[in-house]
Design a protein around this motif. Structure first.
Motif, PDB file in Angstrom:
ATOM      1  N   HIS A 154     -88.176  91.763 -54.249  1.00 28.05           N
ATOM      2  CA  HIS A 154     -88.150  90.304 -54.053  1.00 28.05           C
ATOM      3  C   HIS A 154     -87.642  89.962 -52.652  1.00 28.05           C
ATOM      4  CE1 HIS A 154     -87.837  86.081 -55.310  1.00 28.05           C
ATOM      5  NE2 HIS A 154     -86.674  86.057 -54.653  1.00 28.05           N
ATOM      6  N   ARG A 157     -90.256  90.949 -49.896  1.00 26.70           N
ATOM      7  CA  ARG A 157     -91.384  90.024 -49.820  1.00 26.70           C
ATOM      8  C   ARG A 157     -91.022  88.769 -49.035  1.00 26.70           C
ATOM      9  NH1 ARG A 157     -93.510  90.684 -56.091  1.00 26.70           N
ATOM     10  NH2 ARG A 157     -95.185  92.198 -55.649  1.00 26.70           N
ATOM     11  N   GLU A 161     -92.913  87.789 -45.592  1.00 22.81           N
ATOM     12  CA  GLU A 161     -93.660  86.525 -45.651  1.00 22.81           C
ATOM     13  C   GLU A 161     -92.677  85.385 -45.918  1.00 22.81           C
ATOM     14  OE1 GLU A 161     -97.716  87.194 -47.734  1.00 22.81           O
ATOM     15  OE2 GLU A 161     -96.380  88.711 -48.587  1.00 22.81           O
ATOM     16  N   PRO A 167     -93.526  84.886 -54.817  1.00 25.35           N
ATOM     17  CA  PRO A 167     -93.453  86.289 -54.349  1.00 25.35           C
ATOM     18  C   PRO A 167     -94.447  87.202 -55.049  1.00 25.35           C
ATOM     19  CG  PRO A 167     -91.266  85.384 -54.670  1.00 25.35           C
ATOM     20  CD  PRO A 167     -92.225  84.361 -55.219  1.00 25.35           C
ATOM     21  N   SER A 170     -97.805  87.922 -53.232  1.00 20.75           N
ATOM     22  CA  SER A 170     -97.698  88.436 -51.865  1.00 20.75           C
ATOM     23  C   SER A 170     -98.936  89.246 -51.485  1.00 20.75           C
ATOM     24  CB  SER A 170     -96.452  89.321 -51.743  1.00 20.75           C
ATOM     25  OG  SER A 170     -96.437  89.988 -50.501  1.00 20.75           O
ATOM     26  N   LEU A 173     -97.110  92.965 -49.882  1.00 26.11           N
ATOM     27  CA  LEU A 173     -96.469  93.914 -50.794  1.00 26.11           C
ATOM     28  C   LEU A 173     -96.906  93.565 -52.213  1.00 26.11           C
ATOM     29  CD1 LEU A 173     -94.576  96.244 -51.358  1.00 26.11           C
ATOM     30  CD2 LEU A 173     -92.643  94.637 -51.344  1.00 26.11           C
ATOM     31  N   ARG A 174     -97.859  94.332 -52.711  1.00 23.07           N
ATOM     32  CA  ARG A 174     -98.445  94.045 -54.005  1.00 23.07           C
ATOM     33  C   ARG A 174     -97.916  94.998 -55.068  1.00 23.07           C
ATOM     34  NH1 ARG A 174    -102.580  94.035 -50.311  1.00 23.07           N
ATOM     35  NH2 ARG A 174    -103.153  96.162 -50.881  1.00 23.07           N
TER      36      ARG A 174
END
Length: 442
Positions: A154, A157, A161, A167, A170, A173-174
């Motif tokens: 968290h 992310r 961004e 979040p 995103s 970062l997936r």
């Protein structure tokens, strides 16, 4: 399969590079683009397009021209983040036409940066949650480790961004199933990967000048070891060692290219840097000894060998490699082994080498061994071609001092010999004889 060839500029990622900041970047270089299974593929060609491809490139139809531009646009998206892992760790984001650094205070909790480092150190920037927890918190209870991981993801992310509202959505970062995946190089540029790409391009090109330029760019990217902030983390050590080895090989290759264009001073500087970082690298030591000798700095070449041998004995209780010892003995006798001359592109008949210009015979009438090269500071026209008569007591005293200076224990200590006397009594002749002996001994 249709292949499009296009020229484009590349950016090295260095903050102070004027070509990237004020111009279009480095290049242009030729690249090939094609579609394979629905994905755009690209390959570096070089500064010049091969002759057999030039006619086909010049006779593209209008439709093919548009397709080539389309492939080029799809294959070269601009990254939104730049991550620097070689040396000091920091991240930059695109702010208009400038790159701005992420506030270092955001990394102070040391939860987000290890996850970013882990993902960038893994293949394809993918790791399962279990792998991340095992790498970062192997001794913690699974539930506690999972809670830390969720908080760190968290936090990361929001750093990558800042304006993100959800979040979970995103792009950088997936979370796919149970796997964390970081965006690829089209969105996140990484200096370590750019370093390896430059090495690959230098390896495939056949142009020596271009290869040297690419290696210099790679060298500029490698500011220090990989992820110094994680120096004692096991998950970063393998990647660090691989990059360190590639950097050492790159410096050796760069030194060779500089030798090929007879820039020996630059090659010596490159090898000095490698030996400073890796003092036990004997490949660098051997090449450095030969280049110093070719630059009429044989005394320095022999001295760094003695220092190297002393370090190995003191720190590792071992000796230099047999080939290094052989090279040292050859240089002491005034010879450069042919295999080392071949590596430097020199021949025994080069202008500054000599096979027959030697030194006068020593006392006792024994023939002095011929030297392959002659020390330039030695003025041969002043040498007497007959043995030295008298001054045996003074010469023996000076020989004892010379012997003491040659011992490894005294090699690092400064020594000074003052010879005084009235004019015309043979001081210069005596010093010449001692100089010849010192030259022969190495």
């Amino acid at each position: 399969m249709r292949i499009a060839y296009r020229q484009q500029f590349t950016r090295c990622g260095k903050q102070r590079c004027r070509k990237c900041k004020e111009g279009e970047g480095h290049g242009p270089y030729w690249y090939a683009y094609w579609n394979e299974n629905g994905r755009t593929k690209t390959r570096y060609i070089g500064v010049h397009l091969p002759p057999d491809l030039e006619p086909a490139q010049q006779h593209l139809t209008g439709e093919e021209e548009k397709a080539a531009h389309y492939l080029l646009a799809r294959a070269t998206p601009a990254p939104v983040l730049r991550v620097y892992l070689l040396g000091q760790f920091y991240v930059e984001y695109k702010c208009g036409n400038e790159w701005c650094r992420v506030d270092p205070q955001l990394w102070q909790h040391r939860r987000a940066s290890p996850i970013l480092g882990c993902l960038l150190s893994s293949a394809n920037r993918r790791l399962s949650k279990d792998q991340v927890m095992k790498l970062l918190w192997p001794d913690l209870d699974r539930d506690i480790a999972a809670n830390r991981l969720n908080g760190a993801v968290h936090e990361l992310r929001h750093i990558l961004e800042p304006g993100i509202t959800r979040p979970g959505s995103s792009r950088l970062l997936r979370l796919e199933g149970d796997t964390l995946e970081l965006a690829d190089s089209s969105q996140i540029w990484v200096d370590a990967e750019a370093f390896e790409q430059l090495l690959h391009e230098a390896n495939v090109t056949t142009d020596a000048g271009e290869a040297e330029h690419l290696l210099e760019e790679a060298d500029a990217l490698y500011k220090s070891s990989y992820l110094l902030e994680e120096l004692y983390s096991e998950w970063a050590s393998q990647r660090r060692d691989v990059l360190q080895q590639k950097w050492a090989e790159m410096l050796l290759a760069l030194a060779n290219l500089r030798v090929e264009r007879e820039a020996l001073v630059e090659a010596i500087t490159t090898l000095d840097r490698l030996r400073f970082s890796d003092p036990v690298n004997e490949t660098a030591l051997q090449r450095l000894m030969v280049l110093l000798t070719l630059q009429h700095r044989r005394g320095e070449a022999l001295r760094i060998y003695r220092q190297h041998a002393s370090t190995l004995k003191r720190e590792y209780e071992c000796e230099p490699l047999p080939e290094t010892r052989t090279l040292y003995n050859e240089l002491r006798q005034g010879r450069i082994p042919p295999e080392y001359l071949a590596r430097t592109g020199k021949t025994p008949t080069a202008g500054h080498l000599s096979l027959s210009q030697g030194l006068p015979a020593p006392l006792g009438g024994q023939a002095r061994q011929e030297a392959l090269f002659v020390r330039p500071a030695l003025q041969l026209d002043r040498h007497h071609q007959h043995p030295l008569i008298g001054r045996q007591q003074e010469l023996e005293g000076m020989r004892h001092i010379l012997q003491a200076v040659s011992s490894p224990s005294e090699a690092k200590q400064p020594h000074f010999l003052l010879l005084t006397g009235e004019a015309g009594i043979g001081k210069t002749r005596l010093v010449e004889e001692l100089s010849i002996e010192a030259y022969t001994r190495g």
